[in-house]
Design an enzyme around this catalytic site. Sequence first.
Site, mmCIF file in Angstrom:
data_model
loop_
_atom_site.group_PDB
_atom_site.id
_atom_site.type_symbol
_atom_site.label_atom_id
_atom_site.label_comp_id
_atom_site.label_asym_id
_atom_site.label_seq_id
_atom_site.Cartn_x
_atom_site.Cartn_y
_atom_site.Cartn_z
ATOM 1 N N HIS A 139 -3.869 1.709 45.097
ATOM 2 C CA HIS A 139 -2.725 3.123 45.038
ATOM 3 C C HIS A 139 -2.356 3.453 46.447
ATOM 4 O O HIS A 139 -1.646 4.304 46.686
ATOM 5 C CB HIS A 139 -3.387 3.948 44.115
ATOM 6 C CG HIS A 139 -3.298 3.832 42.679
ATOM 7 N ND1 HIS A 139 -3.901 4.378 41.655
ATOM 8 C CD2 HIS A 139 -2.429 2.763 42.131
ATOM 9 C CE1 HIS A 139 -3.612 3.863 40.629
ATOM 10 N NE2 HIS A 139 -2.603 2.708 40.684
ATOM 11 N N GLU A 168 -2.836 7.896 45.925
ATOM 12 C CA GLU A 168 -1.306 7.435 45.681
ATOM 13 C C GLU A 168 -0.403 8.652 45.958
ATOM 14 O O GLU A 168 0.705 8.198 46.676
ATOM 15 C CB GLU A 168 -1.265 7.087 44.289
ATOM 16 C CG GLU A 168 0.264 6.479 43.890
ATOM 17 C CD GLU A 168 0.474 6.301 42.502
ATOM 18 O OE1 GLU A 168 -0.426 6.019 41.688
ATOM 19 O OE2 GLU A 168 1.691 6.258 42.073
HETATM 20 S S1 SF4 Z 1 0.570 0.980 39.470
HETATM 21 FE FE1 SF4 Z 1 -1.486 1.489 39.160
HETATM 22 S S2 SF4 Z 1 -1.824 1.136 36.973
HETATM 23 FE FE2 SF4 Z 1 0.070 0.125 37.330
HETATM 24 S S3 SF4 Z 1 -0.320 -1.950 37.589
HETATM 25 FE FE3 SF4 Z 1 -0.311 -0.974 39.718
HETATM 26 S S4 SF4 Z 1 -2.285 -0.632 39.952
HETATM 27 FE FE4 SF4 Z 1 -2.318 -0.771 37.938
#
Ligand code: SF4
Length: 278
Positions: free
Chosen positions: A75, A127
Site C-alpha cells: 500500500h 496508503e
Molecule cells: S489495491 Fe490493495 S487490495 Fe487491491 S489488489 Fe492491490 S494490494 Fe490488493
Amino acid sequence: MRTTGPQKVVLAKNSGFCFGVKRAVDLALRTQDRVFTLGPLIHNPQVIAYLERKGIRAIESLDRIKDGKLIIRAHGIPRSVIAEAERKGLAVIDATCPFVRKVQRTAESLSRQGYQVVIFGEANHPEVVGIADRVKNPIIVETAGHVRALGRFDKIGVVAQTTQSVESYKAIVRELKKHAKSVKAADTICNATKRNQDAATSLAKNVDLMIVVGGHNSGNTRRLASLCSKIVTTKHIEIAGELKPSWFRRAAIVGVAGGASTPDWILRDVIESIEHEF
Ligand code: SF4
C-alpha cells in the site's frame, strides 16, 4: 463426537490474498539478505511472523538500519521516505500494488491540474499517508459528516483509498457535490476489493452466521466484517483459536470470508475447525 452445530460451511469466492498482497509477499520471499519492510508488509500478524522466520524484518523507522534492502509495501509509502532510503544507500525494492500506484498518480495529476484534492480514507492508514504526501494541501475525509464540515471550493478532485466501500464512496461524492462547482471523482477502489466485498455480502444473505477472517489491524477485513454485519450476525476473527462454541448453536449454515491479506492456510484452518470442532 460432534452432535450439534453447523451442517454446512461455505467459503466466499475471492477470499484471501489479493493480487497486490500476493505479489508483495512473493517479492519479499524472493529477496535475499538483510531485507526490511517499513512497517508491516501487510496487515496480518501471522504472515508477518512467518516472514520474520524467513529473515524479513519489519522496522518502524529507517534510523534502525544502516544497510540492506528495503521493500516498499503493497500500500505504498510517502515519496519523502523513499528519498530518505535512497540517500542512506539502501536498495529499494518497490512492491507497491499497481492499483495503489494508480491512486497516487491520479491524485498527483488532479493536484497539478489545480483541483483541491480530497482523499476518502483512513487518515492514519499508510496508503492514505502515502497518497497525501504526493499532493498539495490534501483534505482527508473518513465520513460524509467530515465532508459536511468543509467550506466551498471551485473544483474538487476526489480519490478513494483502494479498499474503501463503494457505497460509502458514492455517499462521499454526493456530499462533496454540495461543496464545489465541479467535482471530479476518480474510480480508485480496486477490483479485488469490490469482488471480495460483493462475494462476502452475497454469501451473508444466505447464511445464519458469517465468520470474517483477517488481521484485527486490517482495514479491509474490518470493513468486510462491518458490511456483512449489516446483513447477518458476523464475527471478525484472526485465527481459528478465537472461535467460540456459543456462536454456532443456532447456525445451520455458516459463511466464511477472508480479507485481502488473509492467507489460505488460515482460512483452511478456520473452516476445518468449524467443521470438526463445533
Ligand atoms: S489495491 Fe490493495 S487490495 Fe487491491 S489488489 Fe492491490 S494490494 Fe490488493
